[in-house]
Every structure is written in structure tokens, then in C-alpha cells.
Design a protein around this motif. Structure first.
Motif, mmCIF file in Angstrom:
data_model
loop_
_atom_site.group_PDB
_atom_site.id
_atom_site.type_symbol
_atom_site.label_atom_id
_atom_site.label_comp_id
_atom_site.label_asym_id
_atom_site.label_seq_id
_atom_site.Cartn_x
_atom_site.Cartn_y
_atom_site.Cartn_z
ATOM 1 N N GLU A 97 -68.603 -36.128 95.675
ATOM 2 C CA GLU A 97 -68.983 -37.274 96.633
ATOM 3 C C GLU A 97 -70.245 -37.145 97.292
ATOM 4 O O GLU A 97 -70.604 -36.177 97.932
ATOM 5 C CB GLU A 97 -67.912 -37.461 97.647
ATOM 6 C CG GLU A 97 -68.252 -38.806 98.394
ATOM 7 C CD GLU A 97 -67.137 -39.161 99.707
ATOM 8 O OE1 GLU A 97 -66.489 -40.182 99.426
ATOM 9 O OE2 GLU A 97 -67.157 -38.043 100.372
ATOM 10 N N SER A 98 -71.126 -38.036 96.850
ATOM 11 C CA SER A 98 -72.396 -37.901 97.641
ATOM 12 C C SER A 98 -72.362 -38.319 99.116
ATOM 13 O O SER A 98 -71.588 -38.931 99.433
ATOM 14 C CB SER A 98 -73.756 -38.794 96.852
ATOM 15 O OG SER A 98 -73.180 -40.212 97.123
ATOM 16 N N VAL A 99 -73.501 -37.973 99.628
ATOM 17 C CA VAL A 99 -73.656 -38.144 101.113
ATOM 18 C C VAL A 99 -73.517 -39.807 101.241
ATOM 19 O O VAL A 99 -72.892 -40.266 102.150
ATOM 20 C CB VAL A 99 -74.904 -37.770 101.766
ATOM 21 C CG1 VAL A 99 -75.153 -38.192 103.216
ATOM 22 C CG2 VAL A 99 -74.963 -36.305 101.881
ATOM 23 N N ALA A 100 -74.328 -40.503 100.536
ATOM 24 C CA ALA A 100 -74.231 -42.148 100.514
ATOM 25 C C ALA A 100 -72.976 -42.643 100.410
ATOM 26 O O ALA A 100 -72.572 -43.525 101.092
ATOM 27 C CB ALA A 100 -75.241 -42.497 99.472
ATOM 28 N N TRP A 101 -72.008 -42.300 99.436
ATOM 29 C CA TRP A 101 -70.809 -42.693 99.345
ATOM 30 C C TRP A 101 -69.718 -42.244 100.476
ATOM 31 O O TRP A 101 -69.051 -43.047 100.956
ATOM 32 C CB TRP A 101 -70.170 -42.219 98.243
ATOM 33 C CG TRP A 101 -70.625 -43.134 96.878
ATOM 34 C CD1 TRP A 101 -71.546 -42.740 95.859
ATOM 35 C CD2 TRP A 101 -70.437 -44.465 96.729
ATOM 36 N NE1 TRP A 101 -71.727 -43.812 94.961
ATOM 37 C CE2 TRP A 101 -71.242 -44.851 95.721
ATOM 38 C CE3 TRP A 101 -69.771 -45.482 97.423
ATOM 39 C CZ2 TRP A 101 -70.854 -46.152 95.015
ATOM 40 C CZ3 TRP A 101 -69.639 -46.665 96.954
ATOM 41 C CH2 TRP A 101 -70.414 -47.111 95.798
ATOM 42 N N ALA A 102 -70.098 -41.227 101.085
ATOM 43 C CA ALA A 102 -69.467 -40.847 102.506
ATOM 44 C C ALA A 102 -69.715 -41.836 103.569
ATOM 45 O O ALA A 102 -68.914 -42.440 104.184
ATOM 46 C CB ALA A 102 -69.783 -39.444 102.795
#
Length: 205
Positions: A112-117
Motif C-alpha cells: 500500500e503506497s503512502v497516497a492510498w493510505a
């Protein structure tokens, strides 16, 4: 570029408060942040989330006209695509920040990327806003308000935990302890070359 999650959360909160002054899914976006900045992208992304929240409510009206429901469904599909595109742009900006990080031997993989978090954090801001409104409803009973108070407390805890987790993820990426792989969503239902209903229809006379 400030990238701590508390800063991002404040942007989401500001956007939600701005949108809720109008509560109009057709109100034009007036982004206060400079084009090309992560703040601009995050504000835009949260605005889309606010609009889509209201669209999802509208489409569930018990006596909705089928034609209106179809129009809303297509608008929701477009909104989902716009949301996805923005999250991927945010990933691109953040990946530049991590470009100099050198993974350590045995670095853990994060899918999970930072943007999706951050996408999850944006939705949490909306949930907290709307749950807070439920705790103040004068047309609802005390039992309803108390249950919503309990749910609000859980949402606020989730928000605190997610802010911490996003910051820890960024710290681990920069220190080489974790590696993030960014996977594009590759949504197929809006793509006329991938959705069989769409590309079959184009071949019909």
C-alpha cells in the motif's frame, strides 16, 4: 515540501469544511493551493470525496427516478476514476521525495503506497464530519446520539492511528527499512478498450 500526515489531515479537514458550507455537488471547486503542489492535489482529492459522498446518498433515495439513478451512477463512476487518477498523481509527487532512499538489505515490502493510505485518511475525515453531525441531531433520540458518540470515538482513534502509521511508513521508506511498490489501479470499467460492453457496442452498426 511538508509531508507529515497531520499536515495532510488539516488540508482534508479544511476542504471538508469548505465544501460543507455549500453542500452542493455542482458547486465549482475553488482550490486555495498552488497548482502542482501536493496540497493542491490533496485538497482536490478530498473535494471529490465530499461530492461523491453526497452522490452516494442521493442515489439511495427510495423513490428515485430510474433515469436519475442511472445518471448518478455514471457520475459516481466518473468520480471514482477521478479519485483514482488523483491518488496516483499524489504517489508520483511523493515518489520523487523518496527517490534518494536506498533500501537496506532485508527491507520489508509495503504494497500500500503512502497516497492510498492518505486516501483512507481523507475518507476518515468525512466519516468523522458526518458522524459528528449525527451526534447533534435534534430530530433523533438520545439512544441514537449515544451510539453515534461511541462510533465517533472509534473513528477518531482510527484517525490518530492512521496519521501515526503514515508518518512511520514515510520514515521507514526514507531510512531504507521499507520499500513501497506503487501498483496502478488499471480500472477497466471506464476504458472503452477493456470493458467488453463498451468495445462490443462500438463494433455494432
Amino acid at each position: 515540501m511538508m509531508t507529515n500526515a497531520l499536515h495532510f489531515n488539516k488540508i482534508f479537514t479544511r476542504c471538508t469544511e469548505d465544501y460543507q458550507r455549500f453542500q452542493d455537488t455542482d458547486h465549482p471547486l475553488e482550490n486555495p493551493f498552488a497548482v502542482g503542489t501536493p496540497e493542491n492535489l490533496l485538497y482536490h482529492k478530498n473535494w471529490i470525496d465530499n461530492v461523491q459522498w453526497d452522490l452516494e446518498d442521493l442515489i439511495r433515495a427510495p423513490e428515485i427516478d430510474p433515469g436519475k439513478a442511472l445518471a448518478l451512477k455514471r457520475r459516481i463512476d466518473q468520480s471514482n476514476q477521478g479519485r483514482t487518477d488523483l491518488v496516483e498523481k499524489i504517489d508520483d509527487v511523493l515518489l520523487e521525495k523518496y527517490a534518494s532512499a536506498i533500501p537496506l538489505s532485508g527491507a520489508r515490502l509495503n504494497t500500500e503506497s503512502v497516497a492510498w493510505a492518505l486516501d483512507r485518511l481523507s475518507i476518515l475525515v468525512l466519516k468523522i464530519y458526518h458522524m459528528t453531525a449525527q451526534t447533534r441531531r435534534e430530530d433523533a433520540g438520545e439512544y441514537h446520539r449515544q451510539k453515534c458518540e461511541q462510533k465517533l470515538a472509534v473513528l477518531q482513534m482510527q484517525q490518530q492511528d492512521l496519521i501515526r502509521a503514515i508518518d512511520e511508513l514515510q520514515e521507514d521508506i526514507l531510512s531504507g527499512k521499507r520499500v513501497v511498490k506503487v501498483y496502478r489501479q488499471m480500472k477497466m470499467y471506464n476504458d472503452p478498450t477493456l470493458n467488453p460492453v463498451l468495445y462490443t457496442a462500438k463494433k455494432q452498426p
